[in-house]
Enzyme design. Structure first.
Site, PDB file in Angstrom:
ATOM      1  N   ASP A  91      -5.653   0.651 -21.423  1.00 47.28           N
ATOM      2  CA  ASP A  91      -6.842  -0.183 -21.585  1.00 47.28           C
ATOM      3  C   ASP A  91      -7.921   0.676 -22.237  1.00 47.28           C
ATOM      4  O   ASP A  91      -8.060   1.855 -21.921  1.00 47.28           O
ATOM      5  CB  ASP A  91      -7.287  -0.684 -20.203  1.00 47.28           C
ATOM      6  CG  ASP A  91      -8.421  -1.680 -20.275  1.00 47.28           C
ATOM      7  OD1 ASP A  91      -8.985  -1.873 -21.361  1.00 47.28           O
ATOM      8  OD2 ASP A  91      -8.746  -2.260 -19.229  1.00 47.28           O
ATOM      9  N   ASP A 265      -0.828  -7.535 -16.758  1.00 44.90           N
ATOM     10  CA  ASP A 265      -1.072  -6.421 -15.845  1.00 44.90           C
ATOM     11  C   ASP A 265      -2.034  -6.902 -14.776  1.00 44.90           C
ATOM     12  O   ASP A 265      -2.827  -7.811 -15.014  1.00 44.90           O
ATOM     13  CB  ASP A 265      -1.690  -5.224 -16.580  1.00 44.90           C
ATOM     14  CG  ASP A 265      -3.199  -5.410 -16.774  1.00 44.90           C
ATOM     15  OD1 ASP A 265      -3.979  -4.887 -15.961  1.00 44.90           O
ATOM     16  OD2 ASP A 265      -3.595  -6.126 -17.725  1.00 44.90           O
ATOM     17  N   CYS A 303      14.910 -10.801  -0.577  1.00 40.33           N
ATOM     18  CA  CYS A 303      14.517  -9.644  -1.399  1.00 40.33           C
ATOM     19  C   CYS A 303      15.397  -8.442  -1.065  1.00 40.33           C
ATOM     20  O   CYS A 303      15.674  -8.169   0.108  1.00 40.33           O
ATOM     21  CB  CYS A 303      13.047  -9.311  -1.158  1.00 40.33           C
ATOM     22  SG  CYS A 303      12.441  -7.889  -2.088  1.00 40.33           S
ATOM     23  N   CYS A 305      14.624  -5.237  -1.989  1.00 42.37           N
ATOM     24  CA  CYS A 305      13.878  -3.976  -2.059  1.00 42.37           C
ATOM     25  C   CYS A 305      14.020  -3.210  -0.744  1.00 42.37           C
ATOM     26  O   CYS A 305      14.364  -3.804   0.288  1.00 42.37           O
ATOM     27  CB  CYS A 305      12.405  -4.248  -2.374  1.00 42.37           C
ATOM     28  SG  CYS A 305      11.397  -4.725  -0.948  1.00 42.37           S
ATOM     29  N   CYS A 308      12.324  -4.740   2.443  1.00 44.42           N
ATOM     30  CA  CYS A 308      12.968  -5.905   3.054  1.00 44.42           C
ATOM     31  C   CYS A 308      14.380  -5.595   3.530  1.00 44.42           C
ATOM     32  O   CYS A 308      14.863  -6.186   4.502  1.00 44.42           O
ATOM     33  CB  CYS A 308      12.992  -7.053   2.055  1.00 44.42           C
ATOM     34  SG  CYS A 308      11.345  -7.632   1.584  1.00 44.42           S
ATOM     35  N   HIS A 334       7.471  -3.471  -2.181  1.00 45.40           N
ATOM     36  CA  HIS A 334       7.924  -4.858  -2.143  1.00 45.40           C
ATOM     37  C   HIS A 334       7.164  -5.720  -3.146  1.00 45.40           C
ATOM     38  O   HIS A 334       7.777  -6.510  -3.884  1.00 45.40           O
ATOM     39  CB  HIS A 334       7.758  -5.460  -0.750  1.00 45.40           C
ATOM     40  CG  HIS A 334       7.859  -6.950  -0.770  1.00 45.40           C
ATOM     41  ND1 HIS A 334       9.072  -7.613  -0.874  1.00 45.40           N
ATOM     42  CD2 HIS A 334       6.900  -7.924  -0.810  1.00 45.40           C
ATOM     43  CE1 HIS A 334       8.857  -8.918  -0.938  1.00 45.40           C
ATOM     44  NE2 HIS A 334       7.554  -9.137  -0.902  1.00 45.40           N
TER      45      HIS A 334
END
Length: 374
Positions: A91, A265, A303, A305, A308, A334
């Site tokens: 940015d 983003d 999920c 990940c 989880c 997560h």
């Protein structure tokens, strides 16, 4: 400017594409985790990569103050400095400078401001922003612009947008062309259709590798944001990537993809993860709530990940109640993984020509709310 973009398929206004840089390829629609100060908070670079992220965002304003662009350049550039081998977008600093309303002064030349770190005076111009982003070795450099606040009178929005367009030309003139690196222009004009179209015309006349939509997600609300996209994205170049800056929640991402946006983003998945808020298939979950204290179930059963897969809601609740850093790390992981899953689902749906059905199913599941307490 030689960042490549391939439009692979479309479903309505939604686009499935591929962006190629010197540090790798990004499948779009894509979500970029925010690494403002050369780190995604609470995450190792390998952990970020494991969520499916292919590109990160860094910030010119923060990195020019600490540790300084010269130091980053001396140490091998931002990729080596933060141990991220993939693409990086930076940015330009315009949004951060806007937020320093009491500490900055805008002129035709650029912006002078006082550092929020030590109060020292600095100047950012289109030319210096391009130089700093070059020193950082950013794959995608953003034009220096003034992020128009909201609400705003149309006259003020017009003046702000036209200043940004003049800065866009100066940014393009100062940008150093090289293989695998590119420069994106930023469409401004607040919620005014004619101003957005004027901005797009000015930017396409200059010519950029991609085009961002700026000045949204600044308080206007989702309805106004979507209506602005409805009349903005159809006029943006078809053969270049489109980036909606600073957005957003999962339903914002889905709605914006339906309107032709390719890149996003936002700090929400990491910031919310650090405060105990998780984004799941069935909406948001506040893991601090007492209802989770004895719940052995995973945060989101669908999920995969580590949060989880390996830990219960009861354990996550315990971590946040006791102030343990692991809680922040797991919920951040997560949330980032879920955002990447949302994007992967959108890419697959566009390719298969079933985005309408996919988006409807997403919204139906979100509306269910969290699973019932035990």
């Amino acid at each position: 400017m030689t960042v490549g973009y391939e439009l692979i398929s479309k479903d309505g206004a939604a686009r499935r594409g591929r962006l190629t840089t010197a540090h790798g390829t990004i499948e779009t629609p894509a979500f970029m985790p925010v690494g403002t100060a050369a780190t995604v908070k609470c995450m190792l670079p390998d952990s970020v990569k494991a969520t499916g992220a292919e590109i990160l965002l860094g910030n010119t304003y923060h990195l020019m103050l600490r540790p300084g662009a010269e130091r980053v350049e001396k140490l091998g550039g931002l990729h080596r400095f933060m141990n991220w081998s993939g693409p990086i977008l930076t940015d330009s600093g315009g949004f951060q400078v806007m937020s320093l309303s009491k500490l900055r002064k805008i002129s035709e030349q650029g912006v002078t401001f006082q550092s929020h770190v030590d109060g020292k005076s600095h100047e950012l111009t289109p030319e210096s922003s391009m130089k700093i982003q070059h020193q950082l070795d950013s794959n995608i450099t953003m034009c220096f612009d003034e992020c128009t606040p909201f609400p705003v009178e149309k006259k003020d929005a017009a003046e702000s947008m036209r200043l940004s367009m003049r800065w866009a030309q100066r940014s393009r003139d100062a940008f150093v062309d090289r293989d695998g690196y590119g420069l994106f222009g930023i469409v401004q004009g607040s919620v005014f259709e004619d101003l957005r179209h004027e901005s797009i015309e000015a930017l396409t006349k200059i010519g950029f590798d991609g085009y961002a939509v700026g000045g949204l997600a600044v308080g206007e609300g989702q309805e106004a944001m979507f209506s602005t996209l409805d009349f903005t994205t159809p006029s943006m170049p078809e053969d270049k990537p489109r980036y909606l800056m600073g957005v957003g929640k999962p339903d914002d991402l889905v709605g914006a993809v339906e309107r032709g946006i390719d890149m996003f983003d936002c700090v929400l998945p990491t910031r919310c993860g650090r405060t105990g808020q998780a984004f799941t298939r069935r909406g948001t979950v506040n893991i601090r709530n007492a209802r989770h204290a004895e719940d052995p179930r995973p945060l989101d059963p669908g999920c995969a990940c580590p949060c989880c897969r390996d830990y219960s809601r009861a354990y996550l609740h315990h971590l946040f109640k006791t102030g343990e850093v692991l809680g922040l790390m797991l919920l951040t992981w997560h949330n980032l993984a879920y955002f990447q899953e949302v994007m992967a689902g959108l890419r697959s749906a566009i390719e298969g020509g079933r985005l309408k059905e996919h988006a409807a199913a997403f919204r139906t599941e979100q509306a269910l709310g969290d699973i019932e307490p035990l």
